[in-house]
Design a protein around this motif. Structure first.
Motif, PDB file in Angstrom:
ATOM      1  N   GLY A  61       1.121  -0.934   0.606  1.00  0.00           N
ATOM      2  CA  GLY A  61       0.055   0.088   0.216  1.00  0.00           C
ATOM      3  C   GLY A  61       0.539   1.686  -0.056  1.00  0.00           C
ATOM      4  N   CYS A  62       2.115   1.279   0.402  1.00  0.00           N
ATOM      5  CA  CYS A  62       3.030   2.720  -0.275  1.00  0.00           C
ATOM      6  C   CYS A  62       3.804   2.234  -1.484  1.00  0.00           C
ATOM      7  CB  CYS A  62       3.919   2.539   1.358  1.00  0.00           C
ATOM      8  SG  CYS A  62       4.449   3.801   1.738  1.00  0.00           S
ATOM      9  N   GLY A  63       3.504   1.408  -2.178  1.00  0.00           N
ATOM     10  CA  GLY A  63       4.333   0.953  -3.192  1.00  0.00           C
ATOM     11  C   GLY A  63       5.750   0.677  -3.525  1.00  0.00           C
ATOM     12  N   HIS A  64       6.195   0.103  -2.035  1.00  0.00           N
ATOM     13  CA  HIS A  64       7.772  -0.045  -2.168  1.00  0.00           C
ATOM     14  C   HIS A  64       8.226  -0.655  -3.190  1.00  0.00           C
ATOM     15  CE1 HIS A  64       7.921   1.854   1.829  1.00  0.00           C
ATOM     16  NE2 HIS A  64       7.418   2.341   0.773  1.00  0.00           N
ATOM     17  N   ASN A  65       6.701  -2.329  -3.450  1.00  0.00           N
ATOM     18  CA  ASN A  65       7.479  -2.717  -5.095  1.00  0.00           C
ATOM     19  C   ASN A  65       7.762  -1.976  -5.931  1.00  0.00           C
ATOM     20  OD1 ASN A  65       4.752  -1.596  -5.034  1.00  0.00           O
ATOM     21  ND2 ASN A  65       4.434  -3.334  -6.407  1.00  0.00           N
ATOM     22  N   PRO A 112      -1.613   6.256  -0.243  1.00  0.00           N
ATOM     23  CA  PRO A 112      -1.158   6.068   0.175  1.00  0.00           C
ATOM     24  C   PRO A 112      -1.226   4.530   1.479  1.00  0.00           C
ATOM     25  CG  PRO A 112      -0.036   7.707  -0.072  1.00  0.00           C
ATOM     26  CD  PRO A 112      -1.819   8.462  -0.492  1.00  0.00           C
ATOM     27  N   HIS A 113      -1.056   4.023   1.769  1.00  0.00           N
ATOM     28  CA  HIS A 113      -1.929   3.101   2.708  1.00  0.00           C
ATOM     29  C   HIS A 113      -2.859   1.950   2.901  1.00  0.00           C
ATOM     30  CE1 HIS A 113       2.279   3.954   5.783  1.00  0.00           C
ATOM     31  NE2 HIS A 113       2.430   4.053   4.798  1.00  0.00           N
ATOM     32  N   THR A 114      -2.939   2.429   1.766  1.00  0.00           N
ATOM     33  CA  THR A 114      -4.641   2.181   0.493  1.00  0.00           C
ATOM     34  C   THR A 114      -3.860   0.651   0.014  1.00  0.00           C
ATOM     35  OG1 THR A 114      -5.454   3.350  -0.660  1.00  0.00           O
ATOM     36  CG2 THR A 114      -5.790   3.739   1.109  1.00  0.00           C
TER      37      THR A 114
HETATM   38 ZN   LIG Z   1       4.309   3.870   3.523  1.00  0.00          ZN
END
Ligand SMILES: [Zn+2]
Ligand SMILES: [Zn+2]
Length: 387
Positions: A90-94, A335-337
């Protein structure tokens, strides 16, 4: 140079999309990112990087190095790959991590001619106990000239600032007693804790703007008929005002000391998580990146106003750094969803990633080729931190 960068980037595109999607499919929490870090390490090794695993003793941290063996600056890209409980990436760190690793690999294909060295640094647990803090403390950036990363978001945003964050835990110890028949024999640790909250609330009125102090009571006693002999509170102390955190932190500590003194409880003070320092964007570096980002078609760049704290802040205080944001979707996303995580799978997100990798790599080659640009970046850094 532009065509060269885009040529290399095009040849890598499928591999990078696979990497981001694989990490999306295998979300792992901070310090448990075994599959994700391995996926980054594998692709870096395949493309000629030497990779040190278990970096600084963290099982999921790594340091990838490619050295052209020709003189030139050392450029670091910071990779994140931790996910969030219940909502995956959910934060897109991928896609964040893939952007950094992808930038390292594209630049690697260019520096044999240009000179310089590349670090791709796998930094676990950004969401909780960021290992960039340890890297900054351990001297990882001592020989690094610039450090860069970019975070996915709903908008393109220029690298800005973040809040200084000190996590502090107060443990108050008193003495149990019957709360009704022998209250005079007890020392109430919970009262010391509540007094601390009240003292902090009184302090708020006199603090610099946008300062944040928010806390919880982790332990407040066992039963209503026992005077609590133990109370534990945790606070995050944050401020966007540069250079203010030490003074602010001391004021908060005094609130707890006063609570302990008033009740006769003892007080222990601990750092329960790592402090995140404020992000100090290097403007000369940021301007170079923004120019390249716009040149490749990034539109509608906004100034970033970050109400939170990031561990890249600690890096920015030891090495000239940027942490801009790139748009992965034209939809209104938060973010975070889960919906944010799903957007990282779409072609629009990969187009954002492509532009960002281009701009990160072009900024790197600008710095390698233009000594004056690097000198102005370093001059600004030294002025800011009085070095
Ligand atoms: Zn985050
Ligand atoms: Zn993030």
């Amino acid at each position: 140079m532009k065509d060269k960068i885009l040529g290399v980037l095009d040849s890598l595109e499928d591999e990078l999309i696979d990497l981001s999607n694989y990490i999306y499919e295998n979300p792992e929490l901070g310090l448990e990112e075994f599959k994700s870090s391995k996926a980054h390490i594998d692709i870096l090794r395949k493309h000629g990087f030497e990779v040190e695993e278990n970096y600084l003793g963290f099982e999921t941290a790594f340091k990838g190095v490619y050295d052209s063996k020709k003189p030139g600056p050392t450029i670091a890209f910071l990779v994140e790959y931790d996910a969030l409980p219940g909502i995956g990436h959910g934060c897109g760190h991928n896609i964040l991590g893939t952007t950094s690793t992808g930038s390292g690999i594209v630049l690697k294909n260019l520096i044999d001619d240009l000179g310089g060295k590349i670090y791709v640094l796998g930094s676990p647990a950004e969401e909780t106990n960021g290992v960039k803090v340890d890297m900054a403390r351990a001297g990882t950036f001592d020989d690094v000239d610039i450090a860069m990363m970019a975070h996915p978001d709903g908008h393109n945003q220029i690298s800005g600032s973040s809040l200084d964050l000190y996590p502090v835990q107060f443990t108050f110890r008193g003495k149990t007693s019957h709360a009704s028949s022998a209250p005079d024999k007890g020392i109430n640790a919970l009262d010391a804790c509540i007094a601390t909250f009240n003292n902090i609330n009184a302090l708020r009125e006199h603090l610099k703007e946008s300062t944040r102090i928010h806390g919880i009571i982790v332990n407040g006693g066992e039963a209503a008929n026992i005077v609590p002999d133990l109370a534990v509170a945790q606070f995050y102390v944050r401020t966007p005002v540069f250079g203010y955190i030490e003074e602010l932190y001391e004021k908060v500590i005094n609130c707890a000391k006063a609570g302990a003194l008033a009740t006769g409880a003892s007080l222990e003070i601990e750092e329960f998580e790592k402090p995140y320092q404020a992000m100090v964007t290097n403007k000369a570096l940021s301007d170079a990146f923004t120019q390249n980002f716009v040149d490749i078609g990034a539109t509608d760049l906004k100034d970033k106003v970050l109400g939170g704290s990031i561990d890249m802040g600690n890096v920015s205080q030891v090495c000239p750094s940027i942490h801009p944001y790139f748009s992965i979707s034209s939809a209104d996303i938060t973010p975070h969803t889960i919906s944010f995580a799903e957007k990282t799978l779409l072609p629009e997100a990969f187009e954002g990633m492509r532009k960002t990798i281009y701009a990160l790599v072009k900024t790197s080659t600008d710095i390698i080729e233009n000594k004056e640009l690097l000198a102005s970046i370093k001059h600004e850094f030294n002025e800011t931190f009085n070095k």
